[in-house]
Design a protein around this motif. Structure first.
Motif, short mmCIF file in Angstrom:
data_model
loop_
_atom_site.label_atom_id
_atom_site.label_comp_id
_atom_site.label_asym_id
_atom_site.label_seq_id
_atom_site.Cartn_x
_atom_site.Cartn_y
_atom_site.Cartn_z
N ALA A 38 0.82 -1.21 0.00
CA ALA A 38 0.00 0.00 0.00
C ALA A 38 0.85 1.26 0.00
N ARG A 103 -7.03 8.15 -1.49
CA ARG A 103 -6.70 7.70 -2.84
C ARG A 103 -7.11 8.67 -3.94
N ALA A 169 -0.55 10.27 0.98
CA ALA A 169 0.08 8.95 0.96
C ALA A 169 0.56 8.55 2.35
N CYS A 242 3.85 1.97 -9.47
CA CYS A 242 3.74 2.04 -8.02
C CYS A 242 2.36 2.53 -7.59
N THR A 246 -0.52 0.63 -5.26
CA THR A 246 -1.11 1.24 -4.08
C THR A 246 -2.63 1.26 -4.17
N ALA A 250 -4.41 -0.80 -1.21
CA ALA A 250 -4.84 0.10 -0.14
C ALA A 250 -6.36 0.21 -0.17
#
Length: 519
Positions: A38, A103, A169, A242, A246, A250
């Motif tokens: 995540a 997000r 983040a 990446c 995530t 996540a």
């Protein structure tokens, strides 16, 4: 929260681990492996940030901006730290999207980073299309103002976008940490940042992108420009990879609005102070000892930012005796110096990563005040060494940087050792001030959010001072970097002396308590 350049992220209205102004549903328990994945977006963002630090100050000088003016370009970092981070922290705390609170902002920021990177990488080509010179870039070394303007706009967008991603983040990791705890989440996040630094500086020190992707070279974009373009395009691909990981791993629980917020007697929701103004209003509530922490933090950043700003430029000018606007030979020498400087930053990041595991044991053994003061004295010696190495390399104590035409392989090796050595105090800078601040807030009151926000100001203001003053100051002494490094050494010495006498004394037992040690 620590950023790639050392700035902090202010999350407004923090309540509980998640940093939100109200409660969300209890998060679903998450495995350690899923928590690690995540946080992967941090590595992608830091990859691009490392490229920005190592390559962009030298590159913009090839477009027409003078060495003295390049420092003004970096004002966007402090401005973004003061404006973007508090606002994004506020809005992400209150976001009711079904995708979660963090997000949507991470996705928006990542897409803007990709756009900014493309603008920066193709600024020379865009400038040529807008009316810059039609001459071959290998023959023309004059200013290209259209390209410079496009570049600066892209650079500012890139820095604002980085700030948009970093805060949510880090808050996302705290939201998801669950039984693993925020300390574990923070360690995972920092590990991804360290990996991104290592990969980014490795990419920046590679001089073969134009060979691997020859189509990147154009009439307006020669080898150095094509290398930068290739490195940044790879950064886009890596960031999107990446970011996707995530998003998949996540799993956020949507925010439920104003439930569980404090209410007034009439049942209305009580508004909490938010935004940058809340930080300034809270100065009167700072715990005892916090003013001295702010003072030493400001002095410490005054000593660090000249090196952060000019490290690879220093290698290109003073060590390799190049000139980004000079002859073909001088330009090649400057580009080689920048490449080796990026490799030095790679070594710096590796040492920083190893040192970060040793900071907590050191603070437990001798106390955080002594560790912090020692790091300032190390920076004092290192910054003085950069000036002495420059004089040694130039062999001309009264001329301009460009007057020297000789170089020494032994000097280059010493410079790389110096880059690696600076990884030790840099790791301390990224850790100890925050631990001391957390301890003061925990034991003497004042609030973690307030103290963190005020600490951010003590980092931003020195950056503004250096960004405004370093370029003109260097211009008075031959257009090199020696004067700024000399002043940085002085600030580090003053910071060490002030810290020795004024920093609050925190016992080893207290530090273990706030850092989670001793359990």
């Amino acid at each position: 929260m620590a950023r790639g350049d050392g700035e902090l992220e202010l999350t407004v209205g923090v309540r509980g681990a998640g940093g939100g102004g109200a409660a969300a549903d209890a998060p679903v328990p998450i495995s350690l492996g899923r928590l690690i994945l995540a946080g992967m977006v941090a590595g992608g963002v830091q990859y691009g940030w490392a490229l920005q630090l190592s390559l962009l100050t030298p590159y913009v000088q090839t477009l027409g901006l003078s060495h003295a003016l390049t420092s003004f370009m970096w004002l966007c970092g402090p401005i973004a730290g003061l404006v973007v981070q508090p606002l994004v922290g506020l809005y992400s705390d209150r976001c009711t999207s079904r995708w979660g609170r963090r997000r949507p902002f991470i996705m928006t920021g990542c897409l803007l980073i990709c756009l900014a990177v493309v603008i920066v990488g193709f600024s020379s080509d865009i400038g040529a299309a807008l009316g810059d010179t039609k001459e071959e870039c290998s023959l023309y070394h004059g200013p290209r103002w259209h390209a410079a303007i496009v570049y600066v706009l892209g650079f500012w967008l890139l820095d604002f976008s980085n700030n948009t991603v970093q805060g949510p983040a880090r808050a996302l990791m705290a939201d998801l940490s669950g039984h693993h705890g925020p300390s574990a989440a923070n360690s995972i996040f920092c590990s991804w940042m360290a990996l991104g630094n290592i990969l980014g500086y490795s990419s920046g020190s590679t001089n073969n992108w134009h060979k691997w992707f020859p189509f990147l070279k154009t009439k307006a974009c020669c080898e150095a420009c094509a290398n930068l373009k290739g490195a940044f395009l790879v950064a886009v691909v890596f960031l999107m990879f990446c970011f996707t990981i995530t998003l998949i791993f996540a799993k956020e629980v949507p925010y439920r609005g104003n439930e569980n917020l404090p209410t007034k007697a009439n049942g209305e929701v009580e508004a909490e102070p938010t935004g940058p103004l809340a930080v300034f209003k809270g100065f009167k509530n700072l715990p005892p000892g916090m003013p001295s922490v702010l003072l030493v933090t400001g002095l410490t950043w005054l000593s660090w930012f000249p090196f952060i700003l000019y490290d690879t430029d220093w290698m290109g000018r003073e060590i390799y005796h190049g000139d980004p606007k000079g002859t073909t030979t001088q330009v090649a020498a400057f580009n080689e110096g920048v490449r080796i400087g990026s490799f030095g930053l790679l070594l710096n990041s590796i040492v920083l990563g190893f040192t970060s595991f040793l900071i907590e044991p050191m603070c437990r053994k001798v106390g955080p005040r002594l560790v912090w003061v020692t790091s300032n004295l190390m920076v004092c010696v290192a910054m003085a060494a950069t000036a002495l190495i420059s004089f040694w390399s130039l062999k001309d104590y009264h001329g301009y940087v460009q007057d020297a035409i000789t170089a020494s392989s032994s000097i280059k090796a010493v410079c790389l050792v110096l880059f690696a050595f600076l990884g030790v105090p840099l790791a301390i800078l990224y850790s100890v001030p925050f631990a001391v601040t957390a301890q003061l807030a925990a034991t003497k009151g004042g609030g973690q959010g307030l103290c963190t926000g005020v600490l951010n100001i003590s980092i931003v203001i020195p950056q503004v001072i250096i960004a405004l003053g370093a370029g003109p100051w260097d211009a008075l002494f031959g257009k090199g970097n020696i004067p700024a490094f000399g002043v940085a050494s002085g600030f580090a010495l003053i910071g060490g002396i002030v810290g020795l006498f004024l920093l609050p004394k925190i016992s080893k037992r207290q530090f273990r308590a706030v850092s989670g040690g001793g359990h």
